[in-house]
Design a protein around this motif. Structure first.
Motif, PDB file in Angstrom:
ATOM      1  N   GLY A  29      73.185  65.962  38.446  1.00 56.15           N
ATOM      2  CA  GLY A  29      73.119  67.337  37.946  1.00 56.15           C
ATOM      3  C   GLY A  29      71.731  67.722  37.455  1.00 56.15           C
ATOM      4  O   GLY A  29      70.988  66.882  36.945  1.00 56.15           O
ATOM      5  N   ASN A  30      71.408  68.999  37.634  1.00 53.89           N
ATOM      6  CA  ASN A  30      70.081  69.503  37.260  1.00 53.89           C
ATOM      7  C   ASN A  30      69.762  69.288  35.788  1.00 53.89           C
ATOM      8  O   ASN A  30      68.657  68.870  35.430  1.00 53.89           O
ATOM      9  CB  ASN A  30      69.982  70.990  37.580  1.00 53.89           C
ATOM     10  N   VAL A  31      70.710  69.602  34.922  1.00 56.99           N
ATOM     11  CA  VAL A  31      70.441  69.546  33.482  1.00 56.99           C
ATOM     12  C   VAL A  31      70.153  68.120  33.028  1.00 56.99           C
ATOM     13  O   VAL A  31      69.233  67.882  32.241  1.00 56.99           O
ATOM     14  CB  VAL A  31      71.620  70.143  32.689  1.00 56.99           C
ATOM     15  N   ASN A  32      70.925  67.160  33.519  1.00 58.76           N
ATOM     16  CA  ASN A  32      70.698  65.768  33.130  1.00 58.76           C
ATOM     17  C   ASN A  32      69.305  65.292  33.548  1.00 58.76           C
ATOM     18  O   ASN A  32      68.639  64.574  32.802  1.00 58.76           O
ATOM     19  CB  ASN A  32      71.762  64.869  33.759  1.00 58.76           C
ATOM     20  N   VAL A  33      68.872  65.687  34.735  1.00 60.04           N
ATOM     21  CA  VAL A  33      67.538  65.298  35.198  1.00 60.04           C
ATOM     22  C   VAL A  33      66.463  65.953  34.330  1.00 60.04           C
ATOM     23  O   VAL A  33      65.481  65.305  33.936  1.00 60.04           O
ATOM     24  CB  VAL A  33      67.335  65.685  36.678  1.00 60.04           C
ATOM     25  N   LEU A  34      66.640  67.229  33.991  1.00 61.06           N
ATOM     26  CA  LEU A  34      65.663  67.921  33.153  1.00 61.06           C
ATOM     27  C   LEU A  34      65.572  67.277  31.768  1.00 61.06           C
ATOM     28  O   LEU A  34      64.477  67.145  31.209  1.00 61.06           O
ATOM     29  CB  LEU A  34      66.026  69.399  33.024  1.00 61.06           C
ATOM     30  N   ILE A  35      66.698  66.881  31.202  1.00 66.49           N
ATOM     31  CA  ILE A  35      66.705  66.207  29.900  1.00 66.49           C
ATOM     32  C   ILE A  35      65.887  64.921  29.978  1.00 66.49           C
ATOM     33  O   ILE A  35      65.043  64.635  29.108  1.00 66.49           O
ATOM     34  CB  ILE A  35      68.147  65.911  29.445  1.00 66.49           C
ATOM     35  N   LEU A  36      66.130  64.140  31.018  1.00 65.56           N
ATOM     36  CA  LEU A  36      65.401  62.874  31.193  1.00 65.56           C
ATOM     37  C   LEU A  36      63.903  63.121  31.326  1.00 65.56           C
ATOM     38  O   LEU A  36      63.080  62.442  30.696  1.00 65.56           O
ATOM     39  CB  LEU A  36      65.935  62.151  32.425  1.00 65.56           C
ATOM     40  N   VAL A  37      63.540  64.120  32.129  1.00 65.52           N
ATOM     41  CA  VAL A  37      62.127  64.399  32.373  1.00 65.52           C
ATOM     42  C   VAL A  37      61.427  64.884  31.104  1.00 65.52           C
ATOM     43  O   VAL A  37      60.295  64.488  30.807  1.00 65.52           O
ATOM     44  CB  VAL A  37      61.968  65.431  33.510  1.00 65.52           C
ATOM     45  N   VAL A  38      62.079  65.741  30.333  1.00 61.77           N
ATOM     46  CA  VAL A  38      61.485  66.234  29.084  1.00 61.77           C
ATOM     47  C   VAL A  38      61.288  65.086  28.092  1.00 61.77           C
ATOM     48  O   VAL A  38      60.276  65.042  27.373  1.00 61.77           O
ATOM     49  CB  VAL A  38      62.337  67.362  28.477  1.00 61.77           C
ATOM     50  N   LEU A  39      62.217  64.150  28.051  1.00 61.45           N
ATOM     51  CA  LEU A  39      62.043  62.974  27.196  1.00 61.45           C
ATOM     52  C   LEU A  39      60.790  62.189  27.592  1.00 61.45           C
ATOM     53  O   LEU A  39      60.030  61.727  26.729  1.00 61.45           O
ATOM     54  CB  LEU A  39      63.281  62.063  27.299  1.00 61.45           C
ATOM     55  N   ILE A  40      60.567  62.063  28.901  1.00 61.77           N
ATOM     56  CA  ILE A  40      59.371  61.365  29.371  1.00 61.77           C
ATOM     57  C   ILE A  40      58.109  62.143  28.986  1.00 61.77           C
ATOM     58  O   ILE A  40      57.091  61.557  28.593  1.00 61.77           O
ATOM     59  CB  ILE A  40      59.433  61.149  30.895  1.00 61.77           C
ATOM     60  N   TRP A  41      58.163  63.484  29.068  1.00 66.03           N
ATOM     61  CA  TRP A  41      57.023  64.311  28.667  1.00 66.03           C
ATOM     62  C   TRP A  41      56.687  64.100  27.188  1.00 66.03           C
ATOM     63  O   TRP A  41      55.505  64.045  26.814  1.00 66.03           O
ATOM     64  CB  TRP A  41      57.319  65.791  28.914  1.00 66.03           C
ATOM     65  N   ILE A  42      57.709  64.005  26.348  1.00 62.33           N
ATOM     66  CA  ILE A  42      57.474  63.783  24.914  1.00 62.33           C
ATOM     67  C   ILE A  42      56.733  62.452  24.710  1.00 62.33           C
ATOM     68  O   ILE A  42      55.747  62.367  23.965  1.00 62.33           O
ATOM     69  CB  ILE A  42      58.795  63.791  24.137  1.00 62.33           C
ATOM     70  N   GLY A  43      57.199  61.415  25.418  1.00 67.78           N
ATOM     71  CA  GLY A  43      56.532  60.120  25.333  1.00 67.78           C
ATOM     72  C   GLY A  43      55.107  60.189  25.839  1.00 67.78           C
ATOM     73  O   GLY A  43      54.194  59.577  25.261  1.00 67.78           O
ATOM     74  N   ALA A  44      54.886  60.976  26.905  1.00 71.58           N
ATOM     75  CA  ALA A  44      53.545  61.105  27.477  1.00 71.58           C
ATOM     76  C   ALA A  44      52.574  61.750  26.492  1.00 71.58           C
ATOM     77  O   ALA A  44      51.394  61.374  26.426  1.00 71.58           O
ATOM     78  CB  ALA A  44      53.610  61.923  28.770  1.00 71.58           C
ATOM     79  N   CYS A  45      53.061  62.727  25.716  1.00 75.21           N
ATOM     80  CA  CYS A  45      52.207  63.383  24.719  1.00 75.21           C
ATOM     81  C   CYS A  45      51.721  62.385  23.675  1.00 75.21           C
ATOM     82  O   CYS A  45      50.529  62.354  23.320  1.00 75.21           O
ATOM     83  CB  CYS A  45      52.966  64.518  24.035  1.00 75.21           C
ATOM     84  N   PHE A  46      52.628  61.574  23.173  1.00 76.18           N
ATOM     85  CA  PHE A  46      52.239  60.605  22.141  1.00 76.18           C
ATOM     86  C   PHE A  46      51.329  59.518  22.717  1.00 76.18           C
ATOM     87  O   PHE A  46      50.406  59.045  22.051  1.00 76.18           O
ATOM     88  CB  PHE A  46      53.489  59.987  21.501  1.00 76.18           C
ATOM     89  N   CYS A  47      51.571  59.150  23.968  1.00 75.89           N
ATOM     90  CA  CYS A  47      50.690  58.170  24.608  1.00 75.89           C
ATOM     91  C   CYS A  47      49.281  58.742  24.780  1.00 75.89           C
ATOM     92  O   CYS A  47      48.284  58.040  24.584  1.00 75.89           O
ATOM     93  CB  CYS A  47      51.253  57.770  25.971  1.00 75.89           C
ATOM     94  N   ALA A  48      49.204  60.026  25.148  1.00 73.08           N
ATOM     95  CA  ALA A  48      47.908  60.666  25.377  1.00 73.08           C
ATOM     96  C   ALA A  48      47.048  60.650  24.115  1.00 73.08           C
ATOM     97  O   ALA A  48      45.814  60.552  24.199  1.00 73.08           O
ATOM     98  CB  ALA A  48      48.112  62.101  25.861  1.00 73.08           C
ATOM     99  N   TYR A  49      47.683  60.742  22.957  1.00 71.86           N
ATOM    100  CA  TYR A  49      46.939  60.746  21.703  1.00 71.86           C
ATOM    101  C   TYR A  49      46.164  59.435  21.525  1.00 71.86           C
ATOM    102  O   TYR A  49      45.079  59.411  20.927  1.00 71.86           O
ATOM    103  CB  TYR A  49      47.892  60.942  20.525  1.00 71.86           C
TER     104      TYR A  49
END
Length: 434
Positions: free
Chosen positions: A309-329
């Motif tokens: 489902g679209n929503v489940n994939v979007l949730i997973l991807v946004v979680l990865i984006w959050i992790g990417a932000c903290f890694c970028a710091y």
């Protein structure tokens, strides 16, 4: 018009092929590196003067982009309502393509002493890109049935990544090996790249211009008085969306996570050049890797959307984006940046493609106002970019550290995640539509 026609879909995807060259060369690689290099001087550091006002160089470019998106937030509702009424959205696609392409050609004359001219062309090119994307997006529900829209949307992004990488490689040769062509002025290769983007953009856009329908007039639904005020059309769309709980909640999620996604994509090159001192060649290679990985990412997200489902994939991807932000710091070396870039590339194409198709497939059935509905979608995204870019630039100027701006973006992703989780309450009812 018959949906799922392969020739029409292929020609539609070529619009992404055409305009993604702007997105890669101008917003992501050569222009940010060139801009940062020529505006960083021994005498003034990273400070520049623009029409008598002093700015941090990267903050100025982010403010300029934010201004371009703000312009489009204000005028796209009016233009989309006119397009729906007259049935001539292809004319608007052509108009924005030509002004965007010509502005890129104008960047050929951009040097430090012509800073104002360069920023103006930079803004106009962004306006052309934004406008063209809106009207191209609005064709999606017309050319593809709901069950095909994830695949077709992903195909468009894949074409965009492939086309932009091809042109990037051509520009790459001039930038890295100018001596092969007898070039002694090192500002010439990047400026030539800007010129080539404009030519590429306009030339390949002729493919969709020949095949796509002009649009269907909608006189019976949109009265002439409303054409004079496109914001009434947005209000009309919002009133319809208020009765579609899924789409309303989805747009709120999209608004917040787009602040993060789009700002990172637009500001990443400046971060790599200014903070990590990667240099033009390494920066171009990194962005090329991102583009290639993003092709797989767009297709992969489309595949998983069918499975879970679209929503489940979007949730997973946004979680990865959050992790990417903290890694970028905490990124300080070029290899850390390469690793993070690979992750961002995988989720970048996927979240863009899936966001567009999720909105499209859940639009009200048989709505004639596709341009107005996608205008609402685009205004939502563009307003998010205005806030995201302005926040990024302001925090950098206020704190003197671009890393603080990146952490601030993580909060936007968190809010978007909350709204995506709220979608789970209404998703089962809506999934039957698709």
């Amino acid at each position: 018009m018959e949906k799922n026609d392969k020739k029409v879909i292929r020609s539609w995807a070529f619009f992404d092929w055409a305009n993604s060259a702007y997105n890669l060369v101008i917003t992501s690689t050569i222009f940010p590196a060139y801009y940062t290099i020529i505006t960083t001087t021994e005498a003034h550091g990273d400070q520049v003067t623009f029409f008598g006002y002093q700015f941090t160089n990267t903050a100025l470019s982010n403010y300029a982009l934010s201004f371009a998106y703000l312009i489009m937030v204000l005028i796209l509702p009016i233009l989309s309502s006119i397009a729906d009424y007259r049935g001539n959205k292809k004319v608007f696609m052509q108009f924005f393509t030509y002004i965007g392409g010509l502005a890129c050609m104008g960047l050929y004359f951009f040097k430090l002493e012509t800073l104002e001219w360069g920023i103006i062309c930079f803004v106009v090119a962004a306006v052309g890109y934004i406008g063209g994307v809106l009207f191209n997006n609005s064709y999606l529900p017309e050319i593809a049935s709901p069950e095909q829209q994830d695949r077709v949307s992903a195909k468009g992004y894949a074409y965009g990544y492939i086309g932009s990488v091809i042109l990037q490689l051509i520009c790459f040769v001039f930038v890295l090996k100018p001596e092969l062509f007898g070039i002694t002025d090192l500002s010439f290769p990047p400026r030539l790249s800007f010129l080539l983007v404009g030519v590429w953009w306009i030339a390949f856009a002729q493919i969709p211009f020949r095949k796509l329908p002009a649009g269907s007039p909608n006189h019976s639904v949109i009265v002439k008085s409303r054409v004079k005020n496109g914001f009434q059309e947005l209000a009309k769309v919002w009133n319809q969306l208020k009765h579609i709980k899924f789409l309303k909640t989805y747009l709120l999620a999209f608004f917040f996570y787009s602040m993060g996604v789009q700002t990172i994509m637009l500001a990443a090159a400046g971060f790599g050049e200014k903070t990590l001192k990667l240099g033009t060649s390494k920066l171009i290679i990194t962005i090329l890797i991102i583009q290639l990985v993003a092709i797989a990412g767009a297709m992969l997200m489309s595949y998983f959307a069918k499975k879970i489902g679209n929503v489940n994939v979007l949730i997973l991807v946004v979680l990865i984006w959050i992790g990417a932000c903290f890694c970028a710091y905490y990124v300080y070396t070029e290899y850390q940046f390469y690793g993070l870039a690979a992750i961002v590339g995988l989720i970048m194409g996927g979240i863009q493609s899936l966001s567009r198709s999720t909105y499209s497939k859940f639009l009200p059935a048989d709505t004639p106002d596709t341009a107005s509905f996608f205008s609402f979608y685009d205004v939502t995204e563009k307003l998010a970019i205005v806030i995201g870019l302005f926040s990024f630039a302001y925090i950098e100027e206020a704190t003197g550290n671009m890393r603080n701006s990146i952490i601030a973006l993580a909060s936007f992703f968190v809010i978007g995640l909350v709204f995506l989780l709220l979608l789970k309450r209404v998703e089962p009812k809506v999934e039957k539509i698709s």
